[in-house]
Scaffold this motif. Structure first.
Motif, short mmCIF file in Angstrom:
data_model
loop_
_atom_site.label_atom_id
_atom_site.label_comp_id
_atom_site.label_asym_id
_atom_site.label_seq_id
_atom_site.Cartn_x
_atom_site.Cartn_y
_atom_site.Cartn_z
N GLU A 30 3.50 -1.54 3.55
CA GLU A 30 3.26 -1.28 2.12
C GLU A 30 4.07 -0.07 1.65
N ARG A 31 4.15 0.96 2.51
CA ARG A 31 4.92 2.16 2.18
C ARG A 31 6.40 1.82 2.01
N LYS A 32 6.92 0.98 2.91
CA LYS A 32 8.32 0.57 2.82
C LYS A 32 8.56 -0.22 1.53
N ASN A 33 7.63 -1.11 1.17
CA ASN A 33 7.76 -1.90 -0.07
C ASN A 33 7.80 -1.00 -1.30
N VAL A 34 6.95 0.04 -1.32
CA VAL A 34 6.91 0.95 -2.48
C VAL A 34 8.21 1.74 -2.56
N LYS A 35 8.70 2.22 -1.41
CA LYS A 35 9.96 2.97 -1.41
C LYS A 35 11.13 2.08 -1.85
N ASP A 36 11.12 0.82 -1.39
CA ASP A 36 12.18 -0.13 -1.81
C ASP A 36 12.12 -0.37 -3.31
N LEU A 37 10.91 -0.45 -3.84
CA LEU A 37 10.75 -0.66 -5.28
C LEU A 37 11.29 0.54 -6.07
N ILE A 38 11.01 1.75 -5.59
CA ILE A 38 11.52 2.95 -6.26
C ILE A 38 13.05 2.96 -6.23
N LEU A 39 13.63 2.62 -5.08
CA LEU A 39 15.10 2.56 -4.97
C LEU A 39 15.68 1.50 -5.91
N ASN B 25 3.58 6.28 -11.05
CA ASN B 25 2.62 5.33 -10.48
C ASN B 25 2.95 5.05 -9.02
N GLU B 26 4.23 4.78 -8.73
CA GLU B 26 4.64 4.47 -7.36
C GLU B 26 4.49 5.69 -6.45
N VAL B 27 4.81 6.88 -6.95
CA VAL B 27 4.64 8.11 -6.16
C VAL B 27 3.16 8.33 -5.85
N HIS B 28 2.29 8.02 -6.81
CA HIS B 28 0.84 8.14 -6.61
C HIS B 28 0.38 7.20 -5.49
N ILE B 29 0.90 5.97 -5.48
CA ILE B 29 0.54 5.00 -4.43
C ILE B 29 1.05 5.50 -3.08
N LEU B 30 2.27 6.06 -3.04
CA LEU B 30 2.81 6.61 -1.78
C LEU B 30 1.90 7.69 -1.22
N LYS B 31 1.40 8.57 -2.10
CA LYS B 31 0.50 9.63 -1.64
C LYS B 31 -0.79 9.05 -1.06
N LYS B 32 -1.30 7.99 -1.71
CA LYS B 32 -2.53 7.36 -1.21
C LYS B 32 -2.28 6.71 0.15
#
Length: 201
Positions: free
Chosen positions: A16-25, A69-76
């Motif tokens: 999930e963390r990788k998916n969020v980082k990919d989305l940010i990129l 929003n995505e940074v908030h999910i990364l922190k969680k």
């Protein structure tokens, strides 16, 4: 929760963390976030129509909201991975009871059980009319709005405008007042023709 389950959720969180980082990129690549190229390319915004500038600023603000929003999910997710290391994963932060596995399957970084999360979500934000307590002790001129103090019927903000506006009125020979908004100075009322006629030949 047994070690196999913890390992399963750990892998799920890492994915999930990788998916969020990919989305940010991807959002950076598509200039959805961190894009100030259009505004930065202008030497000045003076000649731009205000609605064009507003559209650009609105797009920038949306991008910032998406990123936040995505940074908030990364922190969680990072907090959930830390809870796995501390053997606290899957325990509700509010009531201390185990979080339902169906919830963890859907939101692996969930911090609270369904009941506690519903209770937290139902807490209403501050009422728009709930004013700061400091306003109760603020006196003139800080407590005055555009209508002035409603309890004060003496000299309010409308009266101050009327007082200033009175300087725009002139009295003619008959004693009547009229608005002199057409000319700033009597010299401005001289036409080009009158000016040309008074010049020497």
């Amino acid at each position: 929760m047994d070690d196999n389950k913890l390992e399963y959720y750990k892998n799920k969180l890492i994915k999930e963390r990788k998916n969020v980082k990919d989305l940010i990129l991807q959002m950076k690549k598509n200039e959805v976030i961190n894009s100030k190229a259009e505004i930065a390319s202008e030497l000045s915004l003076y000649d731009n129509h205000p609605s064009d500038v507003a559209t650009e600023i609105n797009d920038m603000e949306k991008g910032m909201a998406f990123k936040q929003n995505e940074v908030h999910i990364l922190k969680k997710i990072d907090n959930a991975l830390l809870r796995i290391q501390e053997h606290k994963y899957g325990i509700c932060k509010q009531c201390g009871k185990p979080i339902n596995e169906e919830r963890l399957e859907f939101i692996p970084y969930a911090e609270n059980c369904v009941e506690c999360q519903e209770r937290l979500s139902s807490i209403k934000p501050r009422d728009i009319n709930d004013r700061p307590v400091e306003e109760e002790v603020l006196k003139y001129p800080f407590g005055v709005g555009y209508k002035g103090n409603s309890n004060n019927i003496e000299f309010d903000l409308e009266d101050s405008y009327d007082a200033v506006d009175s300087y725009n009125r002139l009295e003619d020979e008959a004693g009547y007042y009229y608005d002199d908004t057409e000319y700033v100075d009597k010299m401005d009322s001289i036409s080009n023709e009158q000016y040309k006629n008074q010049l020497p030949d």
